[in-house]
Design a protein around this motif. Structure first.
Motif, PDB file in Angstrom:
ATOM      1  N   GLU A   1       0.906  -1.030  -0.031  1.00  0.00           N
ATOM      2  CA  GLU A   1      -0.088   0.067  -0.070  1.00  0.00           C
ATOM      3  C   GLU A   1       0.948   1.333  -0.006  1.00  0.00           C
ATOM      4  O   GLU A   1       0.289   2.430  -0.238  1.00  0.00           O
ATOM      5  N   VAL A   2       2.091   1.201   0.122  1.00  0.00           N
ATOM      6  CA  VAL A   2       2.971   2.382   0.244  1.00  0.00           C
ATOM      7  C   VAL A   2       3.516   2.670  -1.127  1.00  0.00           C
ATOM      8  O   VAL A   2       4.065   2.352  -1.715  1.00  0.00           O
ATOM      9  N   GLN A   3       2.959   4.004  -1.449  1.00  0.00           N
ATOM     10  CA  GLN A   3       3.129   4.587  -2.606  1.00  0.00           C
ATOM     11  C   GLN A   3       4.509   5.089  -2.525  1.00  0.00           C
ATOM     12  O   GLN A   3       5.504   5.189  -3.389  1.00  0.00           O
ATOM     13  N   LEU A   4       4.898   6.165  -1.525  1.00  0.00           N
ATOM     14  CA  LEU A   4       6.200   6.476  -1.363  1.00  0.00           C
ATOM     15  C   LEU A   4       6.715   6.492   0.107  1.00  0.00           C
ATOM     16  O   LEU A   4       5.912   6.458   1.055  1.00  0.00           O
ATOM     17  N   ALA A   5       8.025   5.982   0.259  1.00  0.00           N
ATOM     18  CA  ALA A   5       8.544   5.806   1.582  1.00  0.00           C
ATOM     19  C   ALA A   5      10.040   6.790   1.591  1.00  0.00           C
ATOM     20  O   ALA A   5      10.795   6.543   0.623  1.00  0.00           O
ATOM     21  N   ALA A   6      10.327   7.483   2.475  1.00  0.00           N
ATOM     22  CA  ALA A   6      11.407   8.299   2.713  1.00  0.00           C
ATOM     23  C   ALA A   6      11.847   8.376   4.088  1.00  0.00           C
ATOM     24  O   ALA A   6      11.220   8.578   4.994  1.00  0.00           O
ATOM     25  N   GLU A   7      13.236   8.317   4.285  1.00  0.00           N
ATOM     26  CA  GLU A   7      13.732   8.651   5.393  1.00  0.00           C
ATOM     27  C   GLU A   7      13.831   9.979   5.491  1.00  0.00           C
ATOM     28  O   GLU A   7      14.349  10.863   4.476  1.00  0.00           O
ATOM     29  N   THR A   8      13.595  10.794   6.553  1.00  0.00           N
ATOM     30  CA  THR A   8      13.412  12.122   6.915  1.00  0.00           C
ATOM     31  C   THR A   8      14.079  12.542   8.147  1.00  0.00           C
ATOM     32  O   THR A   8      14.302  11.746   8.998  1.00  0.00           O
ATOM     33  N   ALA A   9      14.231  13.858   8.088  1.00  0.00           N
ATOM     34  CA  ALA A   9      14.764  14.570   9.350  1.00  0.00           C
ATOM     35  C   ALA A   9      13.693  15.660   9.510  1.00  0.00           C
ATOM     36  O   ALA A   9      13.466  16.438   8.519  1.00  0.00           O
ATOM     37  N   GLY A  10      13.435  16.058  10.957  1.00  0.00           N
ATOM     38  CA  GLY A  10      12.538  17.182  11.038  1.00  0.00           C
ATOM     39  C   GLY A  10      11.204  16.437  11.724  1.00  0.00           C
ATOM     40  O   GLY A  10      11.212  15.915  12.859  1.00  0.00           O
ATOM     41  N   ARG A  11      10.166  16.637  11.335  1.00  0.00           N
ATOM     42  CA  ARG A  11       8.822  16.188  11.884  1.00  0.00           C
ATOM     43  C   ARG A  11       8.956  14.796  12.268  1.00  0.00           C
ATOM     44  O   ARG A  11       8.476  14.198  13.242  1.00  0.00           O
ATOM     45  N   SER A  12       9.442  14.226  11.489  1.00  0.00           N
ATOM     46  CA  SER A  12       9.531  12.533  11.606  1.00  0.00           C
ATOM     47  C   SER A  12      10.793  12.035  10.997  1.00  0.00           C
ATOM     48  O   SER A  12      11.627  12.677  10.468  1.00  0.00           O
ATOM     49  N   ASP A  13      10.929  10.517  11.624  1.00  0.00           N
ATOM     50  CA  ASP A  13      11.871   9.992  10.961  1.00  0.00           C
ATOM     51  C   ASP A  13      11.861   9.153   9.560  1.00  0.00           C
ATOM     52  O   ASP A  13      12.901   8.892   8.751  1.00  0.00           O
ATOM     53  N   VAL A  14      10.614   9.001   9.163  1.00  0.00           N
ATOM     54  CA  VAL A  14      10.351   8.113   8.074  1.00  0.00           C
ATOM     55  C   VAL A  14       8.693   8.907   7.876  1.00  0.00           C
ATOM     56  O   VAL A  14       7.885   9.200   8.382  1.00  0.00           O
ATOM     57  N   TYR A  15       8.532   9.271   6.411  1.00  0.00           N
ATOM     58  CA  TYR A  15       7.462   9.797   5.707  1.00  0.00           C
ATOM     59  C   TYR A  15       7.079   8.662   4.766  1.00  0.00           C
ATOM     60  O   TYR A  15       7.783   8.268   4.030  1.00  0.00           O
ATOM     61  N   LEU A  16       5.742   8.557   4.753  1.00  0.00           N
ATOM     62  CA  LEU A  16       5.075   7.500   4.026  1.00  0.00           C
ATOM     63  C   LEU A  16       4.008   8.171   3.100  1.00  0.00           C
ATOM     64  O   LEU A  16       3.161   8.971   3.759  1.00  0.00           O
ATOM     65  N   ALA A  17       3.312   7.705   1.968  1.00  0.00           N
ATOM     66  CA  ALA A  17       2.428   8.292   1.373  1.00  0.00           C
ATOM     67  C   ALA A  17       1.603   6.981   1.010  1.00  0.00           C
ATOM     68  O   ALA A  17       2.268   6.094   0.482  1.00  0.00           O
ATOM     69  N   VAL A  18       0.591   6.513   1.710  1.00  0.00           N
ATOM     70  CA  VAL A  18      -0.253   5.250   1.468  1.00  0.00           C
ATOM     71  C   VAL A  18      -1.489   5.151   0.837  1.00  0.00           C
ATOM     72  O   VAL A  18      -2.029   6.439   0.865  1.00  0.00           O
ATOM     73  N   HIS A  19      -1.848   4.545   0.036  1.00  0.00           N
ATOM     74  CA  HIS A  19      -3.176   4.371  -0.689  1.00  0.00           C
ATOM     75  C   HIS A  19      -3.423   2.929  -0.355  1.00  0.00           C
ATOM     76  O   HIS A  19      -3.291   1.844  -1.197  1.00  0.00           O
ATOM     77  N   VAL A  20      -4.615   2.654   0.311  1.00  0.00           N
ATOM     78  CA  VAL A  20      -5.106   1.417   0.781  1.00  0.00           C
ATOM     79  C   VAL A  20      -6.294   1.225  -0.088  1.00  0.00           C
ATOM     80  O   VAL A  20      -7.259   1.814  -0.598  1.00  0.00           O
ATOM     81  N   PRO A  21      -6.237  -0.086  -0.529  1.00  0.00           N
ATOM     82  CA  PRO A  21      -7.457  -0.472  -1.575  1.00  0.00           C
ATOM     83  C   PRO A  21      -8.891  -0.136  -1.185  1.00  0.00           C
ATOM     84  O   PRO A  21      -9.708   0.155  -1.992  1.00  0.00           O
ATOM     85  N   ASP A  22      -8.799  -0.475   0.033  1.00  0.00           N
ATOM     86  CA  ASP A  22     -10.352  -0.298   0.599  1.00  0.00           C
ATOM     87  C   ASP A  22     -10.378   0.294   1.921  1.00  0.00           C
ATOM     88  O   ASP A  22      -9.294   0.210   2.812  1.00  0.00           O
ATOM     89  N   ARG A  23     -11.499   1.287   2.221  1.00  0.00           N
ATOM     90  CA  ARG A  23     -11.453   2.027   3.733  1.00  0.00           C
ATOM     91  C   ARG A  23     -11.266   1.053   4.840  1.00  0.00           C
ATOM     92  O   ARG A  23     -10.575   1.365   5.854  1.00  0.00           O
ATOM     93  N   ALA A  24     -11.826   0.141   4.445  1.00  0.00           N
ATOM     94  CA  ALA A  24     -11.925  -0.854   5.842  1.00  0.00           C
ATOM     95  C   ALA A  24     -10.612  -1.601   6.128  1.00  0.00           C
ATOM     96  O   ALA A  24     -10.214  -1.948   7.344  1.00  0.00           O
ATOM     97  N   GLU A  25      -9.519  -1.443   5.282  1.00  0.00           N
ATOM     98  CA  GLU A  25      -8.233  -1.965   5.435  1.00  0.00           C
ATOM     99  C   GLU A  25      -7.497  -0.708   5.908  1.00  0.00           C
ATOM    100  O   GLU A  25      -6.401  -1.162   6.460  1.00  0.00           O
ATOM    101  N   ALA A  26      -8.014   0.201   6.050  1.00  0.00           N
ATOM    102  CA  ALA A  26      -7.077   1.460   6.465  1.00  0.00           C
ATOM    103  C   ALA A  26      -6.782   1.312   8.145  1.00  0.00           C
ATOM    104  O   ALA A  26      -5.481   1.313   8.537  1.00  0.00           O
ATOM    105  N   ARG A  27      -7.794   0.803   8.881  1.00  0.00           N
ATOM    106  CA  ARG A  27      -7.503   0.899  10.228  1.00  0.00           C
ATOM    107  C   ARG A  27      -6.394  -0.299  10.684  1.00  0.00           C
ATOM    108  O   ARG A  27      -5.374   0.146  11.284  1.00  0.00           O
ATOM    109  N   GLU A  28      -6.510  -1.596  10.037  1.00  0.00           N
ATOM    110  CA  GLU A  28      -5.496  -2.475  10.106  1.00  0.00           C
ATOM    111  C   GLU A  28      -3.948  -1.773   9.989  1.00  0.00           C
ATOM    112  O   GLU A  28      -3.091  -2.150  10.591  1.00  0.00           O
TER     113      GLU A  28
END
Length: 332
Positions: A88-115
Protein backbone atom coordinates in the motif's frame (compact mmCIF):
# COMPACT_ATOMS: atom_id res chain seq x y z
CA UNK A 1 22.74 15.88 -12.65
CA UNK A 2 21.78 15.39 -16.29
CA UNK A 3 23.35 17.27 -19.20
CA UNK A 4 21.58 20.24 -20.81
CA UNK A 5 20.32 18.19 -23.82
CA UNK A 6 19.07 15.49 -21.45
CA UNK A 7 17.27 18.10 -19.33
CA UNK A 8 15.62 19.42 -22.50
CA UNK A 9 14.43 15.90 -23.29
CA UNK A 10 12.98 15.51 -19.78
CA UNK A 11 11.24 18.89 -20.13
CA UNK A 12 9.75 17.76 -23.45
CA UNK A 13 8.53 14.48 -21.98
CA UNK A 14 6.95 16.32 -19.07
CA UNK A 15 4.79 18.17 -21.58
CA UNK A 16 4.17 15.22 -23.90
CA UNK A 17 5.07 11.88 -22.26
CA UNK A 18 3.69 9.87 -25.20
CA UNK A 19 5.07 12.04 -27.98
CA UNK A 20 6.71 10.12 -30.80
CA UNK A 21 10.48 10.25 -31.20
CA UNK A 22 9.89 12.25 -34.41
CA UNK A 23 7.82 14.87 -32.57
CA UNK A 24 10.38 15.10 -29.75
CA UNK A 25 13.13 15.52 -32.34
CA UNK A 26 11.22 18.29 -34.13
CA UNK A 27 10.59 20.18 -30.90
CA UNK A 28 14.20 19.86 -29.72
CA UNK A 29 15.67 20.54 -33.18
CA UNK A 30 17.81 17.40 -33.23
CA UNK A 31 17.65 14.18 -35.22
CA UNK A 32 15.24 11.41 -34.31
CA UNK A 33 18.16 9.02 -33.90
CA UNK A 34 19.76 11.38 -31.37
CA UNK A 35 16.55 11.58 -29.36
CA UNK A 36 16.16 7.81 -29.51
CA UNK A 37 19.72 7.22 -28.27
CA UNK A 38 19.31 9.67 -25.39
CA UNK A 39 16.01 8.17 -24.36
CA UNK A 40 17.35 4.61 -24.43
CA UNK A 41 20.49 5.65 -22.53
CA UNK A 42 18.52 7.32 -19.74
CA UNK A 43 16.24 4.28 -19.47
CA UNK A 44 19.16 1.83 -19.45
CA UNK A 45 20.94 3.88 -16.78
CA UNK A 46 17.77 3.60 -14.64
CA UNK A 47 17.37 7.38 -14.53
CA UNK A 48 14.16 7.91 -16.48
CA UNK A 49 10.88 6.07 -16.99
CA UNK A 50 7.57 7.14 -18.45
CA UNK A 51 4.81 5.61 -16.35
CA UNK A 52 1.06 6.01 -16.08
CA UNK A 53 -0.38 7.87 -13.09
CA UNK A 54 -3.61 6.03 -12.31
CA UNK A 55 -6.53 8.08 -11.04
CA UNK A 56 -7.27 7.35 -7.38
CA UNK A 57 -10.81 6.04 -7.88
CA UNK A 58 -9.59 3.54 -10.49
CA UNK A 59 -6.97 2.19 -8.09
CA UNK A 60 -8.84 2.05 -4.78
CA UNK A 61 -11.93 3.15 -2.89
CA UNK A 62 -10.85 6.10 -0.78
CA UNK A 63 -8.08 8.67 -0.91
CA UNK A 64 -4.40 8.35 0.04
CA UNK A 65 -2.98 9.22 3.44
CA UNK A 66 0.16 10.95 4.62
CA UNK A 67 1.87 9.03 7.43
CA UNK A 68 4.67 10.32 9.66
CA UNK A 69 6.62 7.69 11.58
CA UNK A 70 8.94 8.19 14.54
CA UNK A 71 11.42 5.40 15.26
CA UNK A 72 13.60 4.21 18.06
CA UNK A 73 17.17 5.60 18.01
CA UNK A 74 19.16 4.05 15.18
CA UNK A 75 16.17 2.25 13.69
CA UNK A 76 15.05 4.69 11.00
CA UNK A 77 16.91 2.95 8.16
CA UNK A 78 15.70 -0.57 8.87
CA UNK A 79 12.16 0.61 9.64
CA UNK A 80 12.00 2.64 6.43
CA UNK A 81 13.10 -0.38 4.36
CA UNK A 82 10.52 -2.61 6.00
CA UNK A 83 7.73 -0.05 5.53
CA UNK A 84 8.69 0.51 1.89
CA UNK A 85 7.86 -3.14 1.18
CA UNK A 86 4.21 -2.72 2.14
CA UNK A 87 2.16 -2.95 -1.07
CA UNK A 88 0.00 0.00 0.00
CA UNK A 89 3.02 2.30 0.30
CA UNK A 90 3.28 4.59 -2.70
CA UNK A 91 6.17 6.65 -1.31
CA UNK A 92 8.66 5.92 1.47
CA UNK A 93 11.51 8.15 2.58
CA UNK A 94 13.86 8.60 5.49
CA UNK A 95 13.41 12.14 6.76
CA UNK A 96 14.67 14.62 9.33
CA UNK A 97 12.50 17.10 11.16
CA UNK A 98 8.88 16.27 11.94
CA UNK A 99 9.45 12.53 11.60
CA UNK A 100 12.09 9.89 10.95
CA UNK A 101 10.15 8.23 8.09
CA UNK A 102 7.52 9.73 5.82
CA UNK A 103 5.04 7.57 3.90
CA UNK A 104 2.30 8.18 1.36
CA UNK A 105 -0.08 5.22 1.45
CA UNK A 106 -3.12 4.27 -0.60
CA UNK A 107 -5.21 1.47 0.85
CA UNK A 108 -7.38 -0.50 -1.63
CA UNK A 109 -10.41 -0.29 0.64
CA UNK A 110 -11.33 2.06 3.49
CA UNK A 111 -12.00 -0.92 5.75
CA UNK A 112 -8.34 -1.95 5.47
CA UNK A 113 -7.04 1.46 6.56
CA UNK A 114 -7.49 0.79 10.29
CA UNK A 115 -5.46 -2.43 10.14
CA UNK A 116 -2.64 -0.74 8.22
CA UNK A 117 -2.47 2.42 10.35
CA UNK A 118 -3.25 0.96 13.78
CA UNK A 119 -1.58 -2.46 13.59
CA UNK A 120 0.72 -3.21 10.67
CA UNK A 121 2.74 0.01 10.53
CA UNK A 122 3.12 0.32 14.33
CA UNK A 123 4.03 -3.37 14.44
CA UNK A 124 7.17 -2.92 12.33
CA UNK A 125 10.30 -3.38 14.50
CA UNK A 126 11.80 -0.02 15.47
CA UNK A 127 8.61 2.01 14.98
CA UNK A 128 7.93 4.09 18.11
CA UNK A 129 4.93 6.12 16.96
CA UNK A 130 2.86 7.22 13.97
CA UNK A 131 0.66 10.09 12.89
CA UNK A 132 -1.50 10.10 9.77
CA UNK A 133 -3.64 12.53 7.84
CA UNK A 134 -6.26 11.78 5.19
CA UNK A 135 -5.98 13.50 1.83
CA UNK A 136 -9.27 15.21 1.07
CA UNK A 137 -8.32 16.87 -2.19
CA UNK A 138 -5.16 17.19 -4.29
CA UNK A 139 -4.52 20.61 -5.81
CA UNK A 140 -1.55 19.45 -7.86
CA UNK A 141 0.30 16.18 -8.41
CA UNK A 142 3.69 15.20 -9.75
CA UNK A 143 2.52 14.97 -13.38
CA UNK A 144 1.97 18.76 -13.33
CA UNK A 145 5.48 19.69 -12.12
CA UNK A 146 7.63 21.12 -14.91
CA UNK A 147 11.15 22.11 -15.87
CA UNK A 148 10.61 25.47 -17.53
CA UNK A 149 13.21 25.17 -20.28
CA UNK A 150 11.32 25.14 -23.58
CA UNK A 151 9.99 27.99 -25.70
CA UNK A 152 6.33 28.52 -26.51
CA UNK A 153 6.95 27.28 -30.05
CA UNK A 154 8.53 24.07 -28.75
CA UNK A 155 5.59 23.56 -26.38
CA UNK A 156 3.13 24.02 -29.25
CA UNK A 157 4.88 21.32 -31.28
CA UNK A 158 4.78 18.92 -28.34
CA UNK A 159 1.14 19.65 -27.51
CA UNK A 160 -0.03 19.19 -31.09
CA UNK A 161 -1.04 15.54 -30.85
CA UNK A 162 -1.65 15.22 -27.12
CA UNK A 163 -4.82 13.72 -25.70
CA UNK A 164 -6.48 16.21 -23.37
CA UNK A 165 -7.71 14.28 -20.32
CA UNK A 166 -11.03 14.92 -18.66
CA UNK A 167 -11.33 16.11 -15.07
CA UNK A 168 -10.45 13.41 -12.50
CA UNK A 169 -14.15 12.92 -11.73
CA UNK A 170 -15.03 12.53 -15.41
CA UNK A 171 -15.53 8.77 -15.23
CA UNK A 172 -17.26 6.17 -13.12
CA UNK A 173 -14.81 3.59 -11.79
CA UNK A 174 -17.56 0.96 -11.78
CA UNK A 175 -17.89 1.38 -15.55
CA UNK A 176 -14.25 0.52 -16.27
CA UNK A 177 -14.30 -2.72 -18.25
CA UNK A 178 -12.05 -5.75 -17.88
CA UNK A 179 -9.95 -4.89 -20.96
CA UNK A 180 -9.55 -1.33 -19.67
CA UNK A 181 -8.40 -2.59 -16.28
CA UNK A 182 -5.79 -4.78 -17.95
CA UNK A 183 -4.71 -1.82 -20.08
CA UNK A 184 -4.46 0.38 -16.97
CA UNK A 185 -1.91 -2.09 -15.61
CA UNK A 186 0.11 -1.90 -18.82
CA UNK A 187 0.01 1.91 -18.95
CA UNK A 188 0.95 2.19 -15.28
CA UNK A 189 4.21 0.38 -16.00
CA UNK A 190 4.89 1.91 -19.41
CA UNK A 191 3.18 5.21 -20.20
CA UNK A 192 4.59 5.14 -23.76
CA UNK A 193 3.28 1.70 -24.69
CA UNK A 194 2.13 1.58 -28.31
CA UNK A 195 -1.17 0.24 -29.56
CA UNK A 196 0.68 -2.63 -31.26
CA UNK A 197 2.44 -3.58 -28.00
CA UNK A 198 -0.75 -3.27 -25.96
CA UNK A 199 -2.70 -5.29 -28.50
CA UNK A 200 -0.22 -8.16 -28.35
CA UNK A 201 -0.27 -8.18 -24.54
CA UNK A 202 -4.06 -7.99 -24.31
CA UNK A 203 -4.86 -10.27 -27.24
CA UNK A 204 -6.63 -7.45 -29.10
CA UNK A 205 -6.26 -6.01 -32.57
CA UNK A 206 -4.04 -2.96 -32.91
CA UNK A 207 -7.01 -0.77 -33.85
CA UNK A 208 -9.02 -1.92 -30.82
CA UNK A 209 -6.03 -1.36 -28.53
CA UNK A 210 -5.54 2.12 -30.00
CA UNK A 211 -9.17 3.09 -29.33
CA UNK A 212 -8.91 1.68 -25.81
CA UNK A 213 -5.74 3.66 -25.09
CA UNK A 214 -7.25 6.89 -26.42
CA UNK A 215 -10.42 6.39 -24.38
CA UNK A 216 -8.47 5.61 -21.20
CA UNK A 217 -6.29 8.70 -21.61
CA UNK A 218 -9.14 10.99 -22.66
CA UNK A 219 -11.25 10.01 -19.67
CA UNK A 220 -8.36 10.80 -17.33
CA UNK A 221 -8.19 7.30 -15.90
CA UNK A 222 -4.44 7.22 -16.56
CA UNK A 223 -2.19 10.24 -17.02
CA UNK A 224 1.25 9.41 -18.48
CA UNK A 225 4.14 11.14 -16.76
CA UNK A 226 7.91 11.05 -16.82
CA UNK A 227 9.58 9.81 -13.64
CA UNK A 228 13.04 11.12 -12.75
CA UNK A 229 14.38 11.73 -9.26
CA UNK A 230 14.48 15.53 -8.67
CA UNK A 231 18.17 15.42 -7.69
CA UNK A 232 19.02 14.27 -11.23
CA UNK A 233 17.40 17.50 -12.46
CA UNK A 234 19.32 19.77 -10.08
CA UNK A 235 16.78 19.83 -7.25
CA UNK A 236 18.87 18.37 -4.45
CA UNK A 237 16.59 19.25 -1.54
CA UNK A 238 13.11 17.80 -1.06
CA UNK A 239 10.77 18.45 1.83
CA UNK A 240 7.27 17.64 3.04
CA UNK A 241 5.80 20.70 4.73
CA UNK A 242 2.67 20.43 6.89
CA UNK A 243 0.87 23.75 7.34
CA UNK A 244 -1.81 24.60 9.90
CA UNK A 245 -4.16 27.21 8.45
CA UNK A 246 -7.32 28.93 9.66
CA UNK A 247 -10.36 27.30 8.03
CA UNK A 248 -11.38 30.30 5.93
CA UNK A 249 -7.94 30.52 4.30
CA UNK A 250 -7.26 26.84 3.55
CA UNK A 251 -8.49 26.83 -0.05
CA UNK A 252 -6.76 30.08 -0.99
CA UNK A 253 -3.43 29.01 0.51
CA UNK A 254 -3.60 25.57 -1.10
CA UNK A 255 -4.28 27.09 -4.52
CA UNK A 256 -1.38 29.52 -4.16
CA UNK A 257 0.99 26.76 -3.07
CA UNK A 258 -0.10 24.61 -6.01
CA UNK A 259 1.11 27.39 -8.34
CA UNK A 260 4.54 27.60 -6.68
CA UNK A 261 7.45 26.32 -8.84
CA UNK A 262 8.53 23.95 -6.07
CA UNK A 263 5.18 22.14 -5.82
CA UNK A 264 5.18 18.46 -6.77
CA UNK A 265 2.19 17.52 -4.63
CA UNK A 266 -0.12 19.83 -2.69
CA UNK A 267 -3.11 18.44 -0.83
CA UNK A 268 -5.79 19.56 1.60
CA UNK A 269 -5.91 17.08 4.48
CA UNK A 270 -7.93 16.09 7.52
CA UNK A 271 -5.74 15.93 10.61
CA UNK A 272 -3.70 18.25 12.77
CA UNK A 273 -2.44 19.99 9.61
CA UNK A 274 -4.58 21.64 6.95
CA UNK A 275 -2.40 21.51 3.83
CA UNK A 276 0.62 19.38 2.89
CA UNK A 277 3.14 20.85 0.44
CA UNK A 278 5.62 18.37 -1.01
CA UNK A 279 8.23 20.53 -2.69
CA UNK A 280 11.63 20.33 -4.34
CA UNK A 281 14.34 22.98 -4.13
CA UNK A 282 17.74 23.48 -5.71
CA UNK A 283 19.47 24.22 -2.42
CA UNK A 284 19.00 25.42 1.16
CA UNK A 285 18.83 29.09 0.15
CA UNK A 286 15.94 28.40 -2.22
CA UNK A 287 14.07 26.53 0.49
CA UNK A 288 14.78 29.33 2.99
CA UNK A 289 13.30 31.85 0.56
CA UNK A 290 10.19 29.70 0.24
CA UNK A 291 9.71 29.39 3.99
CA UNK A 292 10.49 32.99 4.93
CA UNK A 293 9.45 34.99 1.87
CA UNK A 294 6.94 33.07 -0.24
CA UNK A 295 4.85 31.76 2.65
CA UNK A 296 4.89 35.07 4.55
CA UNK A 297 2.18 36.91 2.55
CA UNK A 298 -0.23 33.96 2.52
CA UNK A 299 -3.17 34.51 4.88
CA UNK A 300 -4.10 32.35 7.83
CA UNK A 301 -0.96 30.23 8.28
CA UNK A 302 -0.51 29.66 12.00
CA UNK A 303 2.15 26.94 12.08
CA UNK A 304 4.26 24.68 9.90
CA UNK A 305 6.32 21.54 10.37
CA UNK A 306 9.02 20.43 7.94
CA UNK A 307 10.31 16.95 7.12
CA UNK A 308 13.43 17.08 4.95
CA UNK A 309 13.98 13.99 2.79
CA UNK A 310 17.30 12.28 3.52
CA UNK A 311 16.83 9.21 1.34
CA UNK A 312 14.06 8.22 -1.03
CA UNK A 313 13.32 4.48 -1.00
CA UNK A 314 10.13 4.31 -3.02
CA UNK A 315 8.16 6.75 -5.14
CA UNK A 316 4.94 5.97 -6.98
CA UNK A 317 5.38 2.29 -6.07
CA UNK A 318 8.83 2.14 -7.74
CA UNK A 319 11.86 1.42 -5.59
CA UNK A 320 14.77 3.87 -5.74
CA UNK A 321 18.42 3.67 -4.81
CA UNK A 322 20.94 6.50 -5.03
CA UNK A 323 18.67 8.60 -7.22
CA UNK A 324 17.96 5.82 -9.73
CA UNK A 325 15.39 3.08 -10.12
CA UNK A 326 16.34 0.00 -8.16
CA UNK A 327 17.53 -3.04 -10.13
CA UNK A 328 15.65 -5.45 -7.88
CA UNK A 329 12.07 -5.48 -6.68
CA UNK A 330 12.95 -4.70 -3.08
CA UNK A 331 15.25 -2.04 -1.66
CA UNK A 332 18.66 -3.27 -0.55
Amino acid sequence: MLTEPELDLVAALQIAPRASVATLAEALDVSASTVGRRLVRLEEQRILRVIGQVEWTARARGNPRHVWVTTEPGASGSAAKALARFPEVQLAAETAGRSDVYLAVHVPDRAEARELLAERIPGVPGVAGTHSELVLRALTRADSWRLHRLSEEQQKILSRDQVIPAAPDGFDADEVGSDERRLIGLLAGNGRITAAEAGRSLGLSQSTAYRLIQSTLRRGIVRPRVEVEPAQLGYELEAVIALTITPGAIQAVARELARHPSARYVSIVAGTASVIHQGVFRNEDEMADFLTRDLAPLPGITALQVSVVLRMLRRYWLYREDGRFAVIDEPS
